[in-house]
Design an enzyme around this catalytic site. Structure first.
Site, PDB file in Angstrom:
ATOM      1  N   MET A  10       0.837  -1.208   0.000  1.00 33.94           N
ATOM      2  CA  MET A  10       0.000   0.000   0.000  1.00 33.94           C
ATOM      3  C   MET A  10       0.872   1.259   0.000  1.00 33.94           C
ATOM      4  O   MET A  10       0.883   2.006   0.936  1.00 33.94           O
ATOM      5  CB  MET A  10      -0.913  -0.024   1.225  1.00 33.94           C
ATOM      6  CG  MET A  10      -1.893  -1.200   1.186  1.00 33.94           C
ATOM      7  SD  MET A  10      -2.722  -1.481   2.763  1.00 33.94           S
ATOM      8  CE  MET A  10      -1.474  -2.378   3.699  1.00 33.94           C
ATOM      9  N   GLN A  52     -10.468   3.848  -0.096  1.00 39.72           N
ATOM     10  CA  GLN A  52     -10.059   5.090   0.574  1.00 39.72           C
ATOM     11  C   GLN A  52     -10.811   6.283  -0.018  1.00 39.72           C
ATOM     12  O   GLN A  52     -11.410   7.080   0.703  1.00 39.72           O
ATOM     13  CB  GLN A  52      -8.548   5.340   0.388  1.00 39.72           C
ATOM     14  CG  GLN A  52      -7.643   4.414   1.168  1.00 39.72           C
ATOM     15  CD  GLN A  52      -6.166   4.654   0.846  1.00 39.72           C
ATOM     16  OE1 GLN A  52      -5.817   5.305  -0.135  1.00 39.72           O
ATOM     17  NE2 GLN A  52      -5.288   4.118   1.674  1.00 39.72           N
ATOM     18  N   THR A  83       2.367   1.374   6.049  1.00 39.52           N
ATOM     19  CA  THR A  83       1.718   2.526   5.440  1.00 39.52           C
ATOM     20  C   THR A  83       1.241   3.418   6.570  1.00 39.52           C
ATOM     21  O   THR A  83       0.855   2.915   7.619  1.00 39.52           O
ATOM     22  CB  THR A  83       0.498   2.098   4.586  1.00 39.52           C
ATOM     23  OG1 THR A  83      -0.472   3.167   4.557  1.00 39.52           O
ATOM     24  CG2 THR A  83      -0.204   0.889   5.157  1.00 39.52           C
ATOM     25  N   ASN A  84       1.303   4.726   6.364  1.00 43.58           N
ATOM     26  CA  ASN A  84       0.772   5.652   7.374  1.00 43.58           C
ATOM     27  C   ASN A  84      -0.741   5.749   7.303  1.00 43.58           C
ATOM     28  O   ASN A  84      -1.433   5.617   8.311  1.00 43.58           O
ATOM     29  CB  ASN A  84       1.353   7.057   7.169  1.00 43.58           C
ATOM     30  CG  ASN A  84       2.784   7.182   7.654  1.00 43.58           C
ATOM     31  OD1 ASN A  84       3.033   7.409   8.826  1.00 43.58           O
ATOM     32  ND2 ASN A  84       3.730   7.040   6.751  1.00 43.58           N
ATOM     33  N   THR A  85      -1.257   5.980   6.086  1.00 44.95           N
ATOM     34  CA  THR A  85      -2.685   6.270   5.923  1.00 44.95           C
ATOM     35  C   THR A  85      -3.562   5.195   6.545  1.00 44.95           C
ATOM     36  O   THR A  85      -4.547   5.487   7.228  1.00 44.95           O
ATOM     37  CB  THR A  85      -3.030   6.404   4.419  1.00 44.95           C
ATOM     38  OG1 THR A  85      -2.237   7.464   3.863  1.00 44.95           O
ATOM     39  CG2 THR A  85      -4.502   6.690   4.212  1.00 44.95           C
ATOM     40  N   CYS A 197       4.023   9.773   4.989  1.00 45.39           N
ATOM     41  CA  CYS A 197       3.527   8.832   3.996  1.00 45.39           C
ATOM     42  C   CYS A 197       4.751   8.037   3.610  1.00 45.39           C
ATOM     43  O   CYS A 197       5.806   8.612   3.348  1.00 45.39           O
ATOM     44  CB  CYS A 197       2.954   9.566   2.795  1.00 45.39           C
ATOM     45  SG  CYS A 197       2.739   8.465   1.399  1.00 45.39           S
ATOM     46  N   THR A 198       4.627   6.731   3.583  1.00 46.29           N
ATOM     47  CA  THR A 198       5.816   5.894   3.427  1.00 46.29           C
ATOM     48  C   THR A 198       6.454   6.041   2.051  1.00 46.29           C
ATOM     49  O   THR A 198       7.577   5.612   1.846  1.00 46.29           O
ATOM     50  CB  THR A 198       5.474   4.412   3.712  1.00 46.29           C
ATOM     51  OG1 THR A 198       4.286   4.055   2.989  1.00 46.29           O
ATOM     52  CG2 THR A 198       5.227   4.200   5.190  1.00 46.29           C
ATOM     53  N   GLU A 199       5.751   6.678   1.104  1.00 41.94           N
ATOM     54  CA  GLU A 199       6.342   6.894  -0.233  1.00 41.94           C
ATOM     55  C   GLU A 199       7.181   8.160  -0.332  1.00 41.94           C
ATOM     56  O   GLU A 199       7.975   8.300  -1.254  1.00 41.94           O
ATOM     57  CB  GLU A 199       5.244   6.999  -1.308  1.00 41.94           C
ATOM     58  CG  GLU A 199       4.828   5.701  -1.919  1.00 41.94           C
ATOM     59  CD  GLU A 199       3.811   4.958  -1.073  1.00 41.94           C
ATOM     60  OE1 GLU A 199       3.777   3.729  -1.174  1.00 41.94           O
ATOM     61  OE2 GLU A 199       3.088   5.598  -0.303  1.00 41.94           O
TER      62      GLU A 199
END
Length: 242
Positions: A10, A52, A83-85, A197-199
């Site tokens: 994700m 989401q 994932t943060n979200t 956000c992990t990205e």
């Protein structure tokens, strides 16, 4: 060594970061050919993203709970939600899997406090920046002042994550746009920056950034690896759940 259950996909772009960072940490601490014991359950992000944006968070949470239960069956000793979200709907994971969840906010906030900062700028998806699951934990549990970008900056940050970073697209124009957003957070009083956000770590590098950077993916992965290697935690965990 305990086995980590990585709940990923994700997007898979950032799950790759987790896999690398967890293993690098174990190699760094243990040396030799040591690597992490882990199981990865990688979801199809298109399904999650659709839920989401349709505000069907409960259904997305059910998918996570189901995956977490499968990680337990595969031998995981703790769940790492990469994932943060999706921490917005992480509250059911421990019950569903009967395993501890290593929460992404906690090691990040501890690292920020240890560094002496009290006021943080938060970059993330619109959900992470606008819903209070993330900002409230930082504020209530750790006493941090959280500053989020304004509406138009949030729109930029969010769209770059979904349209570009999750697809592995790294653009110079977006890097500059993020740089502007970060400048605005600094003007608003942020002493440091959470890449929430992990990205985002794929795009923003501390050396290009006017604020000290706390990359949640990296911090979370290291905390997870340390948990897996820590025998006291293992003994403590077994005492409670054994």
């Amino acid at each position: 060594m305990k086995t980590l259950g990585l709940l990923g996909g994700m997007s898979w772009e950032s799950t790759t970061t987790y896999y690398q960072e967890v293993n690098r940490r174990v190699r760094h601490v243990r040396g030799g050919l040591h690597s992490a014991r882990c199981v990865i359950f990688s979801l199809d992000f298109a399904e999650i993203e659709a839920l989401q944006h349709a505000d069907r968070w409960e259904e997305a949470g059910e998918l996570l709970n189901d995956a977490a239960a499968k990680l337990k069956l595969a031998g995981a000793d703790a769940i790492v939600l990469c994932t943060n979200t999706m921490h917005f709907v992480s509250q059911g994971i421990e019950a569903a899997s009967q395993l501890p969840l290593i929460h992404i906010v906690d090691p990040t906030a501890e690292r920020i406090l240890d560094s002496g900062f009290r006021s943080v700028g938060l970059l993330g998806t619109r959900f992470t920046m606008e819903k209070d699951f993330y900002t409230t934990r930082l504020a209530d549990k750790y006493g941090l002042k959280v500053i989020v970008p304004d509406e138009s900056d949030r729109a930029i940050v969010h769209s770059v994550i979904y349209a570009e970073l999750c697809n592995g697209i790294i653009s110079e124009a977006s890097r500059q746009a993020y740089s502007k957003v970060i400048g605005n957070l600094a003007k608003a009083g942020a002493e440091c920056l959470i890449l929430g956000c992990t990205e985002i770590g794929l795009l923003v590098d501390e050396k290009d950034c006017e604020l000290p950077v706390f990359d949640t993916a990296q911090i979370h992965a290291i905390a997870a690896a340390d948990w897996a290697m820590s025998s006291e935690v293992a003994a403590h965990h077994n005492a409670h759940h054994g």
